[in-house]
Write a protein that holds these residues in place. Structure first.
Motif, mmCIF file in Angstrom:
data_model
loop_
_atom_site.group_PDB
_atom_site.id
_atom_site.type_symbol
_atom_site.label_atom_id
_atom_site.label_comp_id
_atom_site.label_asym_id
_atom_site.label_seq_id
_atom_site.Cartn_x
_atom_site.Cartn_y
_atom_site.Cartn_z
ATOM 1 N N SER A 22 0.841 -1.225 0.065
ATOM 2 C CA SER A 22 -0.023 -0.018 0.192
ATOM 3 C C SER A 22 0.900 1.277 0.230
ATOM 4 N N ASP A 31 -11.556 -0.184 5.019
ATOM 5 C CA ASP A 31 -12.333 0.918 4.425
ATOM 6 C C ASP A 31 -13.317 0.766 3.040
ATOM 7 N N ASP A 32 -14.456 1.202 3.135
ATOM 8 C CA ASP A 32 -15.416 1.197 1.927
ATOM 9 C C ASP A 32 -14.626 1.799 0.650
ATOM 10 N N THR A 33 -13.843 2.794 0.980
ATOM 11 C CA THR A 33 -13.174 3.585 -0.322
ATOM 12 C C THR A 33 -12.050 2.650 -0.753
ATOM 13 N N ALA A 34 -11.747 1.324 -0.145
ATOM 14 C CA ALA A 34 -10.523 0.746 -0.471
ATOM 15 C C ALA A 34 -10.902 -0.725 -0.934
ATOM 16 N N LYS A 35 -12.055 -0.849 -1.116
ATOM 17 C CA LYS A 35 -12.932 -2.012 -1.911
ATOM 18 C C LYS A 35 -12.018 -2.529 -3.284
ATOM 19 N N GLU A 36 -11.551 -1.775 -4.181
ATOM 20 C CA GLU A 36 -10.883 -2.137 -5.158
ATOM 21 C C GLU A 36 -9.379 -2.816 -5.033
ATOM 22 N N GLU A 37 -8.713 -2.033 -4.204
ATOM 23 C CA GLU A 37 -7.482 -2.386 -3.568
ATOM 24 C C GLU A 37 -7.491 -3.676 -2.734
ATOM 25 N N ARG A 38 -8.619 -3.796 -1.895
ATOM 26 C CA ARG A 38 -8.858 -4.909 -0.980
ATOM 27 C C ARG A 38 -8.928 -6.216 -1.945
#
Length: 385
Positions: free
Chosen positions: A185, A324-331
């Motif tokens: 990250s 985090d919801d904003t990290a969905k793609e990276e997750r």
């Protein structure tokens, strides 16, 4: 005349025969009782109910207080969570700074630590089953619930969990659990580097290549196609070069480091005033002026201001929450079964040398203090849990 003993024998036989059905019933009842008890015991064990629901945790009672070990209940699960019996727990620099300085607001008493390696003993996540060997990066510093803390015998894991290949030990997994995600990250989110290096890319400066995150960042950057320039104490140069990097300098070689620039990004794994000041000197050499410009991505906040620091040189304290919801793609890209992390581990990654503290939770306080005072080129891992 019939023999009296014969009549008695016949009478005994009739009596025995008359009792036979009752004996069968009695034996059946006993057998069923034993089976019922065994099933009850198994259910009790599997669900950690009654007297088996107790565990132990290493708590910090209040900010900056010494860590103590106390009894606690085994935590319960929500949907998509797993319960992990911890086998190896890594210590992170952020754990030591939090324990001694308390720079993250927490609810006390608190269980610190955000990485574990162990065995799944209960699962409400369809991707994991009881008995799976896993590593997990838990939201201990963001979720506000001690069940996610690492410094205990049982920790709740989320979908930030990876199944381990059979050839990866729990000790190695512990060294990977937090620091590989942080290295990834930092490079590809914090520094915004493309996941595949452009053909004309400048090198990446990774300050502190012998640190655990630094070592993994070197390997991931090289894997992505970047040239890497790094620093380490002279006695750690051989280890750092074994990770695949050629340009390794000591921290005071500002001119030599600057000659390798400009840089696509600068990652400071030490996060101290000394490391920030040393990078400032490198940029002064590189840009030929005192009032330099740029951004240093720091994995730890510097506690002391640096005299004369130019406003145009930004220190960016970086943390990234995969949950985090904003990290969905990276997750999804990093943590999904068969995704980036799985491939990196399966293909092989050189782990940070591990120093095992095998005394269980009672070792945590001493290990935290040792880490706070400074540990070089190794990862402290607690076992014996």
């Amino acid at each position: 005349m019939r023999n009296p003993s014969s009549r008695a024998a016949q009478s005994d036989k009739k009596h025995h025969d008359s009792l036979y059905p009752f004996r069968k019933i009695f034996i059946s009842i006993c057998t069923l009782s034993v089976l019922a008890y065994a099933l009850y015991y198994k259910s009790t064990y599997d669900n950690f109910s009654n007297t088996s629901n107790m565990s132990e945790a290493a708590y910090i009672p209040e900010a900056k207080a010494p860590i103590v070990v106390e009894k606690t209940e085994i935590p319960t699960l929500k949907d998509n969570e797993i319960l992990i019996k911890n086998e190896a727990i890594p210590l992170q620099p952020i754990d030591a700074k939090q324990a001694r300085i308390g720079f993250i607001p927490l609810k006390y008493p608190a269980v610190l630590g955000s990485g574990v390696a162990g065995t799944v003993v209960e699962s409400k996540n369809p991707n994991f089953n009881k008995g799976d060997r896993v590593l997990s990066h838990t939201p201990a510093y963001g979720a506000g619930d001690n069940k996610y803390g690492a410094f205990q015998k049982y920790t709740v894991g989320t979908d930030l969990t990876l199944k381990l290949p059979d050839n990866v030990t729990f000790e190695k997994a512990a060294s990977l659990a937090v620091n590989v995600p942080v290295a990834y990250s930092s490079l590809f989110v914090g520094l915004s580097l493309p996941k595949t290096a452009p053909s004309n890319s400048a090198p990446v400066l990774i300050w502190g290549g012998s640190t655990s995150v630094g070592g993994y960042a070197i390997q991931l950057a090289i894997k992505a196609g970047y040239a890497v320039v790094t620093t380490a104490s002279a006695h750690n140069h051989a280890y750092v070069k074994s990770l695949g990097v050629e340009k390794v300098y000591t921290y005071d070689q500002a001119k030599e480091i600057a000659a390798q620039g400009p840089f696509a990004g600068i990652l400071d794994n030490a996060g101290t005033g000394a490391s920030h000041a040393a990078i400032w000197r490198v940029l002064q050499e590189l840009q030929g002026k005192k009032e330099v410009e740029g951004t240093i991505l720091s994995l730890l906040p510097s506690m002391a201001p640096i005299e004369g620091w130019p406003a145009s040189l930004v220190i960016k304290f970086f943390t990234f929450n995969f949950s985090d919801d904003t990290a969905k793609e990276e997750r999804q890209y990093f943590w999904a079964p068969g995704g980036y992390y799985s491939k990196v581990v399966a293909e092989g990654i050189i782990e940070t040398p591990v120093e095992v503290r095998s005394g269980g939770l009672k070792e945590v306080e001493k290990a935290v203090e040792d880490l706070f005072q400074g540990v070089s080129a190794k990862k402290l891992v607690i076992t014996g849990l």
